[in-house]
Design a protein around this motif. Structure first.
Motif, PDB file in Angstrom:
ATOM      1  N   ALA A 291     -12.985  24.570   8.078  1.00 35.51           N
ATOM      2  CA  ALA A 291     -12.706  24.192   6.694  1.00 35.51           C
ATOM      3  C   ALA A 291     -13.929  23.605   6.008  1.00 35.51           C
ATOM      4  CB  ALA A 291     -11.538  23.218   6.646  1.00 35.51           C
ATOM      5  N   ASP A 292     -14.771  22.887   6.760  1.00 33.36           N
ATOM      6  CA  ASP A 292     -15.976  22.298   6.178  1.00 33.36           C
ATOM      7  C   ASP A 292     -17.214  23.171   6.350  1.00 33.36           C
ATOM      8  OD1 ASP A 292     -16.492  22.055   8.867  1.00 33.36           O
ATOM      9  OD2 ASP A 292     -16.471  19.865   8.897  1.00 33.36           O
ATOM     10  N   SER A 293     -17.023  24.376   6.875  1.00 38.06           N
ATOM     11  CA  SER A 293     -18.092  25.363   7.090  1.00 38.06           C
ATOM     12  C   SER A 293     -19.143  24.902   8.099  1.00 38.06           C
ATOM     13  CB  SER A 293     -18.792  25.727   5.767  1.00 38.06           C
ATOM     14  OG  SER A 293     -17.902  26.341   4.872  1.00 38.06           O
ATOM     15  N   LYS A 294     -18.881  23.829   8.842  1.00 36.28           N
ATOM     16  CA  LYS A 294     -19.872  23.329   9.787  1.00 36.28           C
ATOM     17  C   LYS A 294     -19.837  24.048  11.131  1.00 36.28           C
ATOM     18  CE  LYS A 294     -20.400  18.694   7.843  1.00 36.28           C
ATOM     19  NZ  LYS A 294     -20.297  17.235   8.089  1.00 36.28           N
ATOM     20  N   ARG A 295     -18.749  24.733  11.403  1.00 36.58           N
ATOM     21  CA  ARG A 295     -18.656  25.461  12.680  1.00 36.58           C
ATOM     22  C   ARG A 295     -18.202  26.879  12.390  1.00 36.58           C
ATOM     23  NH1 ARG A 295     -19.073  22.814  17.868  1.00 36.58           N
ATOM     24  NH2 ARG A 295     -18.915  24.435  19.454  1.00 36.58           N
ATOM     25  N   GLN A 296     -18.912  27.840  12.988  1.00 33.74           N
ATOM     26  CA  GLN A 296     -18.626  29.248  12.734  1.00 33.74           C
ATOM     27  C   GLN A 296     -18.785  30.063  14.012  1.00 33.74           C
ATOM     28  OE1 GLN A 296     -21.525  29.653   9.247  1.00 33.74           O
ATOM     29  NE2 GLN A 296     -19.813  30.954   8.651  1.00 33.74           N
ATOM     30  N   MET A 297     -18.100  31.188  14.027  1.00 31.14           N
ATOM     31  CA  MET A 297     -18.199  32.122  15.141  1.00 31.14           C
ATOM     32  C   MET A 297     -18.002  33.534  14.607  1.00 31.14           C
ATOM     33  SD  MET A 297     -15.389  32.825  18.112  1.00 31.14           S
ATOM     34  CE  MET A 297     -14.407  33.783  16.920  1.00 31.14           C
ATOM     35  N   SER A 298     -18.852  34.444  15.016  1.00 35.11           N
ATOM     36  CA  SER A 298     -18.634  35.872  14.793  1.00 35.11           C
ATOM     37  C   SER A 298     -18.868  36.599  16.107  1.00 35.11           C
ATOM     38  CB  SER A 298     -19.563  36.421  13.704  1.00 35.11           C
ATOM     39  OG  SER A 298     -19.181  35.934  12.432  1.00 35.11           O
ATOM     40  N   VAL A 299     -17.920  37.450  16.477  1.00 35.85           N
ATOM     41  CA  VAL A 299     -17.954  38.157  17.752  1.00 35.85           C
ATOM     42  C   VAL A 299     -17.731  39.644  17.498  1.00 35.85           C
ATOM     43  CG1 VAL A 299     -16.884  38.428  20.025  1.00 35.85           C
ATOM     44  CG2 VAL A 299     -17.072  36.142  19.000  1.00 35.85           C
ATOM     45  N   ALA A 300     -18.505  40.493  18.162  1.00 37.28           N
ATOM     46  CA  ALA A 300     -18.364  41.946  18.056  1.00 37.28           C
ATOM     47  C   ALA A 300     -18.199  42.541  19.442  1.00 37.28           C
ATOM     48  CB  ALA A 300     -19.584  42.552  17.359  1.00 37.28           C
TER      49      ALA A 300
ATOM     50  N   THR B 274      -7.128  25.123  12.829  1.00 37.53           N
ATOM     51  CA  THR B 274      -7.063  26.282  11.942  1.00 37.53           C
ATOM     52  C   THR B 274      -8.436  26.568  11.344  1.00 37.53           C
ATOM     53  OG1 THR B 274      -4.755  25.882  11.375  1.00 37.53           O
ATOM     54  CG2 THR B 274      -6.029  27.233   9.847  1.00 37.53           C
ATOM     55  N   PHE B 275      -8.831  27.822  11.417  1.00 38.49           N
ATOM     56  CA  PHE B 275     -10.068  28.295  10.823  1.00 38.49           C
ATOM     57  C   PHE B 275      -9.739  29.432   9.868  1.00 38.49           C
ATOM     58  CE2 PHE B 275     -11.029  26.503  14.939  1.00 38.49           C
ATOM     59  CZ  PHE B 275     -12.115  25.689  14.673  1.00 38.49           C
ATOM     60  N   TRP B 276     -10.691  29.733   8.972  1.00 40.60           N
ATOM     61  CA  TRP B 276     -10.501  30.820   8.009  1.00 40.60           C
ATOM     62  C   TRP B 276     -11.543  31.904   8.246  1.00 40.60           C
ATOM     63  CZ3 TRP B 276      -6.793  31.380   4.147  1.00 40.60           C
ATOM     64  CH2 TRP B 276      -5.912  30.310   4.032  1.00 40.60           C
ATOM     65  N   GLY B 277     -11.185  33.126   7.909  1.00 40.47           N
ATOM     66  CA  GLY B 277     -12.117  34.223   8.057  1.00 40.47           C
ATOM     67  C   GLY B 277     -11.405  35.547   8.019  1.00 40.47           C
ATOM     68  N   GLY B 278     -11.816  36.436   8.928  1.00 44.70           N
ATOM     69  CA  GLY B 278     -11.226  37.764   8.956  1.00 44.70           C
ATOM     70  C   GLY B 278     -11.582  38.487  10.233  1.00 44.70           C
ATOM     71  N   GLY B 279     -10.871  39.542  10.484  1.00 42.37           N
ATOM     72  CA  GLY B 279     -11.131  40.387  11.634  1.00 42.37           C
ATOM     73  C   GLY B 279     -10.999  41.840  11.229  1.00 42.37           C
ATOM     74  N   GLY B 280     -11.516  42.714  12.067  1.00 39.74           N
ATOM     75  CA  GLY B 280     -11.415  44.131  11.739  1.00 39.74           C
ATOM     76  C   GLY B 280     -11.608  45.011  12.951  1.00 39.74           C
ATOM     77  N   THR B 281     -11.001  46.175  12.890  1.00 41.16           N
ATOM     78  CA  THR B 281     -11.198  47.185  13.921  1.00 41.16           C
ATOM     79  C   THR B 281     -11.422  48.541  13.262  1.00 41.16           C
ATOM     80  OG1 THR B 281      -8.856  47.811  14.140  1.00 41.16           O
ATOM     81  CG2 THR B 281      -9.622  45.954  15.470  1.00 41.16           C
ATOM     82  N   VAL B 282     -12.253  49.336  13.888  1.00 41.58           N
ATOM     83  CA  VAL B 282     -12.367  50.760  13.571  1.00 41.58           C
ATOM     84  C   VAL B 282     -12.240  51.472  14.903  1.00 41.58           C
ATOM     85  CG1 VAL B 282     -13.809  50.349  11.553  1.00 41.58           C
ATOM     86  CG2 VAL B 282     -14.889  50.751  13.759  1.00 41.58           C
ATOM     87  N   TRP B 283     -12.399  52.778  14.909  1.00 37.06           N
ATOM     88  CA  TRP B 283     -12.290  53.508  16.170  1.00 37.06           C
ATOM     89  C   TRP B 283     -13.437  53.086  17.075  1.00 37.06           C
ATOM     90  CZ3 TRP B 283      -7.829  54.264  14.635  1.00 37.06           C
ATOM     91  CH2 TRP B 283      -7.473  54.979  13.505  1.00 37.06           C
ATOM     92  N   GLY B 284     -13.135  52.287  18.077  1.00 35.31           N
ATOM     93  CA  GLY B 284     -14.110  51.900  19.077  1.00 35.31           C
ATOM     94  C   GLY B 284     -14.825  50.589  18.858  1.00 35.31           C
ATOM     95  N   ALA B 285     -14.614  49.931  17.741  1.00 39.98           N
ATOM     96  CA  ALA B 285     -15.350  48.695  17.462  1.00 39.98           C
ATOM     97  C   ALA B 285     -14.423  47.639  16.889  1.00 39.98           C
ATOM     98  CB  ALA B 285     -16.499  48.962  16.490  1.00 39.98           C
ATOM     99  N   GLY B 286     -14.653  46.395  17.303  1.00 41.15           N
ATOM    100  CA  GLY B 286     -13.867  45.285  16.802  1.00 41.15           C
ATOM    101  C   GLY B 286     -14.753  44.106  16.462  1.00 41.15           C
ATOM    102  N   THR B 287     -14.313  43.321  15.461  1.00 41.37           N
ATOM    103  CA  THR B 287     -15.081  42.177  14.998  1.00 41.37           C
ATOM    104  C   THR B 287     -14.130  41.072  14.571  1.00 41.37           C
ATOM    105  OG1 THR B 287     -16.705  43.728  14.078  1.00 41.37           O
ATOM    106  CG2 THR B 287     -16.927  41.425  13.434  1.00 41.37           C
ATOM    107  N   ILE B 288     -14.517  39.825  14.799  1.00 43.24           N
ATOM    108  CA  ILE B 288     -13.776  38.691  14.270  1.00 43.24           C
ATOM    109  C   ILE B 288     -14.775  37.645  13.826  1.00 43.24           C
ATOM    110  CG2 ILE B 288     -13.508  37.520  16.501  1.00 43.24           C
ATOM    111  CD1 ILE B 288     -10.681  36.703  15.521  1.00 43.24           C
ATOM    112  N   SER B 289     -14.461  36.966  12.707  1.00 40.96           N
ATOM    113  CA  SER B 289     -15.334  35.920  12.192  1.00 40.96           C
ATOM    114  C   SER B 289     -14.476  34.747  11.743  1.00 40.96           C
ATOM    115  CB  SER B 289     -16.175  36.445  11.019  1.00 40.96           C
ATOM    116  OG  SER B 289     -17.185  35.532  10.663  1.00 40.96           O
ATOM    117  N   MET B 290     -14.763  33.555  12.260  1.00 38.89           N
ATOM    118  CA  MET B 290     -14.022  32.341  11.926  1.00 38.89           C
ATOM    119  C   MET B 290     -14.980  31.278  11.386  1.00 38.89           C
ATOM    120  SD  MET B 290     -11.487  31.619  15.148  1.00 38.89           S
ATOM    121  CE  MET B 290     -10.506  32.902  15.942  1.00 38.89           C
ATOM    122  N   THR B 291     -14.501  30.519  10.412  1.00 40.08           N
ATOM    123  CA  THR B 291     -15.273  29.418   9.833  1.00 40.08           C
ATOM    124  C   THR B 291     -14.362  28.208   9.672  1.00 40.08           C
ATOM    125  OG1 THR B 291     -16.759  30.914   8.639  1.00 40.08           O
ATOM    126  CG2 THR B 291     -16.604  28.671   7.812  1.00 40.08           C
TER     127      THR B 291
END
Length: 372
Positions: A329-338, A310-327
């Motif tokens: 629990a200890d903030s040592k591993r992260q990912m953001s994808v667009a 389990t990771f924490w973060g958020g995701g979002g979409t607008v017309w034509g664009a998508g994003t997700i960001s995960m972190t």
């Protein structure tokens, strides 16, 4: 030093997302002090301009985490009561008994019962999210429409309620976050966008993040292609679009590097206090805009990467664009994808999106990025 990232595998995984049908995808993965940035595909289908990992991007509902953090800062200062009725602050926008029953917390975690305003702002979208009955013409019709947030709030407040205040499951509704924007304006004496910029964006040292001041994006960015479940074929570029329809619920522009920095600082207690973080991680059941049941906290939510972690973060979409960001629990591993394509799946006979190779490729990328 242990090699926590495999650049060759990550490069292959991101290339597979492009090959599955996304014009352009770019990402940053962090594992302790190691950083990988990658990109695959094109930012413009007409001229073939390549995407790069430093491009600015509309991040949609990831904006909500910034807005929630700003509200929680005001809770910490004593200017806002987390469990106070919204009518105390905005009696004209949410009047009467409902204003007394809906609390600030219910707005942040989407249990207010207030309806989503989007079907009323974009009437040809139909009974969104009943996807089979929607038509995307409103996207073109309102490309340059400047919406007033108070008018959008009125659409959501006067529409039939989803449920009684505080009921679960709640309904993921942008109406809640536009109200939080008005709340911030009321208690700080400045616009919500300015307050969030000064006290969240700048506090986190984000160099390429901010709210747009018009329909055009500044700086290096991609075109943004909307397919609307095959109803727009070929997908159309909506990178030029007035984001006032989303405001502090979804209009922020950022980069994958800035998002990783923000979530890392947030979960390390650098943006809000540790006690506020504990509140952010108290989840309730909410029905998402896609009709799925999810767990949602205060502006952030848990996500399971392939492998079950389990990771924490958020995701979002607008017309034509998508994003997700995960972190982690200890903030040592992260990912953001667009990505620069949205709603790529056609609908089945029941109106639900069909499985697509893009979904599998993204899942593989997320799993590799977060689990190694």
């Amino acid at each position: 030093m242990t090699n926590l990232l495999d650049p060759a595998k990550l490069n292959t995984a991101i290339e597979n997302v492009h090959r599955a049908g996304v014009p352009g995808v770019f990402a940053e993965v962090r594992a302790e002090d190691q950083v990988w940035r990658g990109a695959a595909g094109v930012a413009d289908l007409v001229v073939g301009r390549p995407v790069t990992a430093d491009m600015r991007h509309r991040v949609g509902s990831v904006t909500k985490t910034f807005t929630a953090a700003a509200v929680l800062q005001q809770v910490e200062s004593g200017r806002i009561g987390l469990d106070a009725p919204i009518r105390r602050y905005l009696p004209k926008l949410v009047p009467g008994a409902r204003g007394d029953a809906i609390t600030v917390r219910m707005l942040i975690n989407h249990t207010s019962g207030l309806a989503e305003y989007l079907p009323y702002a974009y009437p040809s979208l139909g009974p969104f999210p009943n996807l089979a009955d929607t038509r995307p013409q409103s996207l073109d019709d309102h490309r340059f429409t400047r919406f007033d947030p108070v008018e959008l709030i009125e659409m959501g407040v006067t529409a039939p309620a989803f449920s009684a205040p505080g009921g679960t499951p709640g309904l993921y509704s942008n109406t809640n976050y536009l109200l939080l924007g008005q709340l911030l304006e009321q208690v700080t004496g400045t616009t919500a966008e300015k307050y969030i910029t000064q006290n969240v964006v700048e506090r986190a040292g984000l160099q390429d993040t901010g709210f747009p001041d018009g329909p055009h994006l500044g700086g290096p960015h991609s075109q943004m292609y909307e397919a609307w479940f095959g109803m727009i074929d070929p997908p159309r570029d909506f990178s030029v679009f007035d984001m006032s329809y989303a405001g502090v619920a979804g209009s922020l522009v950022s980069t994958v590097a800035d998002l990783n920095r923000f979530f890392g600082l947030l979960f390390d207690g650098e943006i809000v206090s540790r006690s506020s973080l504990a509140q952010m991680r108290r989840t309730v059941t909410v029905i998402s805009q896609e009709g799925r049941t999810i767990e949602y906290g205060l502006g952030t939510y848990p996500m399971k990467a392939p492998g079950g972690t389990t990771f924490w973060g958020g995701g979002g979409t607008v017309w034509g664009a998508g994003t997700i960001s995960m972190t982690s629990a200890d903030s040592k591993r992260q990912m953001s994808v667009a990505i620069n394509l949205q709603r790529w799946s056609r609908l089945d006979s029941s109106g639900k999106p069909r499985p697509h190779a893009i979904d599998d490729a993204l899942t593989a990328l997320y799993g590799l990025a977060m689990n190694g």
